[in-house]
Design an enzyme around this catalytic site. Structure first.
Site, mmCIF file in Angstrom:
data_model
loop_
_atom_site.group_PDB
_atom_site.id
_atom_site.type_symbol
_atom_site.label_atom_id
_atom_site.label_comp_id
_atom_site.label_asym_id
_atom_site.label_seq_id
_atom_site.Cartn_x
_atom_site.Cartn_y
_atom_site.Cartn_z
ATOM 1 N N HIS A 229 36.050 42.618 31.448
ATOM 2 C CA HIS A 229 37.501 42.421 31.415
ATOM 3 C C HIS A 229 37.841 41.331 32.428
ATOM 4 O O HIS A 229 37.735 41.534 33.630
ATOM 5 C CB HIS A 229 38.235 43.724 31.749
ATOM 6 C CG HIS A 229 38.092 44.771 30.688
ATOM 7 N ND1 HIS A 229 38.127 46.115 30.956
ATOM 8 C CD2 HIS A 229 37.897 44.665 29.338
ATOM 9 C CE1 HIS A 229 37.973 46.790 29.833
ATOM 10 N NE2 HIS A 229 37.835 45.930 28.837
ATOM 11 N N GLU A 232 39.941 41.577 35.815
ATOM 12 C CA GLU A 232 39.545 42.573 36.827
ATOM 13 C C GLU A 232 38.652 41.901 37.874
ATOM 14 O O GLU A 232 37.469 42.196 38.030
ATOM 15 C CB GLU A 232 38.867 43.758 36.139
ATOM 16 C CG GLU A 232 39.845 44.495 35.224
ATOM 17 C CD GLU A 232 39.218 45.636 34.432
ATOM 18 O OE1 GLU A 232 38.032 45.963 34.657
ATOM 19 O OE2 GLU A 232 39.928 46.204 33.576
ATOM 20 N N HIS A 326 34.215 47.547 37.075
ATOM 21 C CA HIS A 326 35.580 47.259 36.633
ATOM 22 C C HIS A 326 36.545 47.369 37.813
ATOM 23 O O HIS A 326 36.162 47.784 38.904
ATOM 24 C CB HIS A 326 36.010 48.259 35.555
ATOM 25 C CG HIS A 326 35.329 48.070 34.234
ATOM 26 N ND1 HIS A 326 35.978 47.544 33.134
ATOM 27 C CD2 HIS A 326 34.060 48.322 33.831
ATOM 28 C CE1 HIS A 326 35.131 47.489 32.120
ATOM 29 N NE2 HIS A 326 33.958 47.958 32.512
ATOM 30 N N GLU A 399 34.540 51.888 39.020
ATOM 31 C CA GLU A 399 35.901 51.357 39.130
ATOM 32 C C GLU A 399 36.262 51.158 40.599
ATOM 33 O O GLU A 399 35.853 51.934 41.466
ATOM 34 C CB GLU A 399 36.912 52.337 38.514
ATOM 35 C CG GLU A 399 36.736 52.588 37.030
ATOM 36 C CD GLU A 399 37.482 51.582 36.172
ATOM 37 O OE1 GLU A 399 38.068 50.630 36.733
ATOM 38 O OE2 GLU A 399 37.479 51.754 34.937
#
Length: 493
Positions: A229, A232, A326, A399
């Site tokens: 992504h 990010e 991420h 994350e």
């Protein structure tokens, strides 16, 4: 806030997002009816640079401007990342910028997050003071959420740059990898795994002692990916922290190279990164939903990585870990997502690595770590590879918050810096020493990880007058329907 025109209020095509097709380019915003040459204080906006994003600017008053994020290419659903410059300012010129077309309603702006800013005379990114940032539902924009921030330009000759988070561009990664390659380390290999649709490089790094790559040598592989992504950006700093540590002369790094093979693809979506997208590739695909059947022409980078992993799986290579990095837009801290398995023993074994990471990294929260098999995540790398690989392999999404972390036992949010993101990466790498119980092989006692040095930065002057709305939205974060394994030593969040 100034009253908008009737056009904006009614949500006509002129006020809609659908007409935003590209970034503004040296766009001078002039008052309505003004016909002379631009004067000092007539702001000039630009986003036509690598990873830039700003699709439109509307003049409201000389003190207020509405800003529209350009949607991801070929996918109007995603509008989060912004990155633009402002020049031709007057000293002490005060403005309010309203970012009016976010595609997400939940945001860390409710919790004190603020945009980043730097200028030509102050090249280090800083966060705008959170007291000058407001996140609220706006009736002038169909009750969408708007993020407004007040700012004072304090140096006339500076060009100011604003961004959603610390940028990390494709070019920056290429320079970083070029520098590593020039060091001629026998335990570091960089190869071209493939090319993106726009012919950008998909780099694959192998970090291990040469003895592990000899024919017949047992290989325990840790595979790490980042930036599927593109918006990010914290994931790139975490990934660089991992790489920096693994190629260093630290005794732990030497032991890890002797016993493990690290395969790292640091940027899975180079086109999306270059274009300034938040979620998608050039062609508008969320690549992290296409692991099951990636197309070699539409998703070439994902296809190349999957092909390599399947090839390793079909050969006598132990692919023991897959970690996809991420950044999260609504949660604090670092944390992990894992998979749910019918086999209880495998399920519990999967919890070991995040528990160990929690002991090594003060910003990692085990209580926020969760294990799920939501249908919506079926096409992700974690879910797909978790179902493909055998029961000795563990697949995670790592994350990290776009904003901050909360240290156990306190309630104060500590905003992430570039260095703090990289420190999390170093701690991820060190945790493999504990997981494989290699501590006794380290040549000397481990030195404590140095505290992050706090620098006093020259501050940007910012206005403190409040506009309507509050810093925090009144809505509460949504609950996640996932199974949690709680660590009782940590406070519940």
């Amino acid at each position: 806030m100034a009253e908008r025109s009737r056009t904006a209020e009614t949500g006509s095509d002129i006020g809609g997002d659908e007409i935003i097709a590209g970034n503004v380019s040296k766009y001078t915003v002039l008052p309505a009816g003004y016909s002379g040459q631009p004067k000092k204080g007539h702001l000039v906006f630009d986003a036509c640079f690598e990873s830039g994003n700003l699709g439109r600017v509307d003049y409201i008053t000389e003190f207020e401007y509405d800003l529209f994020i350009r949607p991801d290419t070929c996918n109007p659903r995603f509008r989060v990342w912004f990155n633009f410059t402002v020049e031709n300012v007057k000293e002490s010129q005060r403005v309010i910028f309203n970012v009016v077309n976010f595609s997400k309603t939940k945001s860390l702006y409710r919790d004190g997050m603020a945009p980043m800013v730097k200028s030509t005379s102050r090249q280090k990114w800083q966060r705008i003071p959170s007291k000058n940032v407001y996140y609220y539902r706006c009736p002038d924009h169909r009750k969408n959420y708007v993020m407004s921030f007040a700012f004072c330009f304090d140096r006339e000759n500076d060009t100011y740059q604003f961004a959603y988070c610390y940028p990390y561009t494709y070019t920056r990664l290429q320079h970083y990898l070029d520098n590593l390659q020039r060091r001629n380390m026998d335990y570091f290999c960089r190869e071209l795994l493939g090319l993106s649709v726009q012919r950008r490089q998909l780099d694959l790094l192998t970090i291990t002692s040469p003895a592990n790559l000899r024919p017949g040598a047992e290989q325990k592989v840790v595979f790490i990916t980042a930036r599927v992504h593109p918006g990010e950006t914290p994931s790139s700093f975490v990934c660089q922290g991992i790489i920096d540590f693994l190629v260093s002369q630290h005794p732990v790094a030497k032991v890890l190279r002797d016993h493990l093979v690290f395969k790292i693809a640091p940027m899975l979506n180079p086109d999306g990164v270059y274009l300034g997208n938040y979620r998608c590739s050039l062609m508008g695909f969320d690549l992290n939903r296409h692991w099951a059947n990636p197309s070699p022409w539409a998703h070439p980078t994902l296809h190349g990585v999957k092909q390599l992993i399947v090839e390793m799986y079909n050969n006598p290579i132990n692919l023991e870990f897959y970690i996809d990095i991420h950044a999260h837009s609504t949660m604090m801290n670092g944390f992990m997502y894992g998979n749910i398995f019918e086999n209880e023993e495998r399920f519990q074994r999967q919890a070991v690595f995040p528990r160990l990471l929690c002991q090594n990294a003060e910003d990692f929260s085990y209580s926020s770590t969760s294990f799920n098999r939501d249908a919506v995540k079926a096409g992700t790398g974690r879910r797909f590879l978790g179902g493909l690989l055998n029961d000795t392999s563990y697949c995670y999404t790592l994350e990290v918050s776009f904003y901050s972390y909360i240290v156990g036992g306190t309630t104060a949010a500590v905003p992430y810096t570039e260095e703090a993101y990289m420190k999390l990466g170093r701690n991820v790498a060190r945790t493999f020493l504990d997981y494989y119980r290699l501590n006794s092989l380290v040549e000397r006692p481990l030195a404590a990880t140095p505290k992050i040095r706090k620098e006093k930065l020259p501050a940007f002057k910012c206005t403190t007058q409040k506009s309507q709305g509050t810093s925090h939205a009144d809505s509460k974060p949504g609950k996640r329907s996932q199974a949690h394994l709680k660590d009782q030593s940590l406070p519940a969040r």
